[in-house]
Design an enzyme around this catalytic site. Sequence first.
Site, PDB file in Angstrom:
ATOM      1  N   GLU A 149       0.844  -1.204   0.000  1.00 12.17           N
ATOM      2  CA  GLU A 149       0.000   0.000   0.000  1.00 12.17           C
ATOM      3  C   GLU A 149       0.880   1.256   0.000  1.00 12.17           C
ATOM      4  O   GLU A 149       0.574   2.237  -0.673  1.00 12.17           O
ATOM      5  CB  GLU A 149      -0.924  -0.007   1.214  1.00 12.17           C
ATOM      6  CG  GLU A 149      -2.009  -1.067   1.091  1.00 12.17           C
ATOM      7  CD  GLU A 149      -3.013  -0.990   2.215  1.00 12.17           C
ATOM      8  OE1 GLU A 149      -2.609  -1.261   3.363  1.00 12.17           O
ATOM      9  OE2 GLU A 149      -4.175  -0.649   1.965  1.00 12.17           O
ATOM     10  N   GLU A 169      -4.413  -9.084   2.967  1.00 13.02           N
ATOM     11  CA  GLU A 169      -5.229  -8.760   4.148  1.00 13.02           C
ATOM     12  C   GLU A 169      -6.446  -9.661   4.318  1.00 13.02           C
ATOM     13  O   GLU A 169      -6.779 -10.073   5.435  1.00 13.02           O
ATOM     14  CB  GLU A 169      -5.688  -7.295   4.084  1.00 13.02           C
ATOM     15  CG  GLU A 169      -4.611  -6.282   4.420  1.00 13.02           C
ATOM     16  CD  GLU A 169      -3.705  -5.946   3.250  1.00 13.02           C
ATOM     17  OE1 GLU A 169      -3.805  -6.591   2.192  1.00 13.02           O
ATOM     18  OE2 GLU A 169      -2.885  -5.020   3.397  1.00 13.02           O
TER      19      GLU A 169
END
Length: 726
Positions: A149, A169
Amino acid sequence: MIYPKLLPQANLGEIKLRIRPESDSLFRSGKTGSMTMTASEARSFGPQVRMERAGSIAVIAIDNPPINAGSLEVRRGLLDAVQAVTENTEVTGAVLIGEGTTFIAGSDLREFGQPLEDPQLPTVIQAVEVSPKPFVAAIHGAALGGGFELALGCDARVAAEDAVVGLPEVTLGIIPGAGGTQRLPRLVGLSKAIELICTGRRVSAPEASMLGLIDATFDMDLKAGAIAYASSLAGQKKPVIQRSVPREPEATIKAAEEKARKAGRERPPVLEAIRVIRLATEVTPLEALTTEREVFQRLRVSEEAFALRHHFFAERQATKPASLKEVEPHNIESVAVIGSGTMGVGIAVAALNAGFPVTLLDMDSQALERGRERLREHYEGSIARGKLSQEEVSACLNRLSIATDYEVLGTTDLFIEAVFEDLEVKQKVFRALDQVAHPNAILATNTSYLEVSRIAEVTRRPESVLGLHFFSPAQIMRLLEVVQAQHTGLEALATGMAFGRKLKKLPVLVQDSFGFIGNRIYAAYRAQCEYMLEEGAFPEEIDQALEAYGFAMGPFAVGDMSGLDIAWQMRKQRAAQRDPDARYVSIPDILCEMGRFGRKSGAGYYDYREDPKKGKPDPEVAEIIRSESERKGYTRHNFNEEEIQRRALLAMANEAALLLAEGVADRPADVDLVLVNGYGFPKWKGGPVFQARQKEPEDLAREFEELARLSEHGFRAADPASLFER
Ligand code: NAI
């Protein structure tokens, strides 16, 4: 946005950069040319972030070994370093890079169960994004989760050719919470973003380049390449969040959604991920990022996320038990598998796939030929399914040899016996192995229930004998119980564990006790389900309730699939040892006596005559069950789903507590690893121990007593204390 304190003008020192003339080819995949920095004067931003200068480019290095996890210190340091770059008028751009073997390979998961401390990752990424200087992420090793990210928050991403990137995730019960769901679709489109985020799969650098996740790859000096790339941006910002999402037909996106939903079993993180990714084309980036963060914050403290983190840590501990920390495993260069039946072939495939030369031996030459044929069929299937290439399969088959005679095995380092489940037969094999094996060889048995110590005692080297209990199909199932018998030496155990890891399995250390961890707990679970049959439930009700809980299959469907006759034979063999007063359910014996062995005979608990894969409830079985209830004097009553689930789970937890108290498992979390990876227990529920630990020990003790009362004679209520240790 408001930044914390502004840093004084950084004195970054002077760094000379030399780029060879051929460096104009830098941004193509290929060699980077040589680039030397001199007089590097580094500046630290806390203990885990450093910065140096290469001309007008600042190089920010993250140093948090072993995986450069995005800890609080890393975030603090990065935020300060980004500000320093922003403030420094001599700097025209920056490179973010990881020290050691990797970029940021993930977040510090320990933080996720607690209130997160500021600065949080979105603040760092926003600082990168709003800085007027372009940032380039230089990725080697892995950029995963928060690490990727952060890279997506940069203006460009360059990578070493062997790097991987990904957003795992969802596999941890959450969704990306620092812009991953919004920036990824802007690079690859909604359907691809749904696929990547919902599976959490790692994407290799070549694929990532093709998808546009990576702007350039370098096969040599990544840092130099990244610096040159940052220079080439000439101070121009290119934030991903400002790009528009590539357009796609709605049907393509819908298809990706459907696939992800199904593969993710409609679990909340998957559904939420899809919903939030969709926002990329529905609302402003700010609104979408706010929603993403809210969902992330909510999910990270959900039971599912706690359960999955529990697994993450349990796996790391299980594969490196404390008792073996200082022990050097033997070097294994060749493997022999004795017995070419179902398990022998599966184990041989697993070892061949891991690159070992394997000799498959069977006393019966026809069985050996059948085994070899099955192995070949397996590999043909692998090619057909696109799992392996023709070359890979040829390499595996070239490593295989077959034998009917032990004499050829004198140089073999590891033997894995998978012959019939019969002590005498196995002892005979081990006597033979003891004769031919070299003094350093390790001898393993794949027995399911026999005492490994009894097998070891016929050899002159019981310290070299252990159990390696694989699960069927052995080339697929991840679990491997590594069994320590009475005299097994630590080196043999360490070798078994290391071998399991080489096979990409999950090795769990267990002591030599009937059924080890898995089969023992499964037997207690199945017995409890059989008690419920006598008391009023039907097989389909129990199976449905447990499938609704998340098991891949209910216990009766499993029994039919693997064949009821195997357990029947074992019950007959062990009849003499059974406590005659203990509650004994005769229903499975009656089914076997009628020739109902499960799927293979067209009938078991279910009727498979219409559909050999999906049985339907059979009135004949219902009648047998009713008459057994009556014969034993039970007044049948209806069971609801919750009651079935509760009793089944309690039975597992009770048995887990018993075996932990006996020391069969090293630690409570190992039980969960075994049940999830070998027996279809839903991973997102953590496992029977994780579930039991949600209760207070006193309440659990009461429930165990109650279960003992319902289960009658022969059931031992455990002290739950052992479930709460470590
Ligand atoms: P299987 O019956 O399919 O294969 C056994 C093979 O061993 C046969 O090919 C037979 O010819 C060979 N064999 C028998 N005696 C031999 C000897 N003295 N020397 C060389 N070869 C000999 O059995 P399966 O299902 O593969 O099971 C093997 C072992 O693995 C058993 O101990 C079983 O309990 C264990 N196991 C089985 C699992 C399963 O799901 N089938 C799961 C985990 C363990």
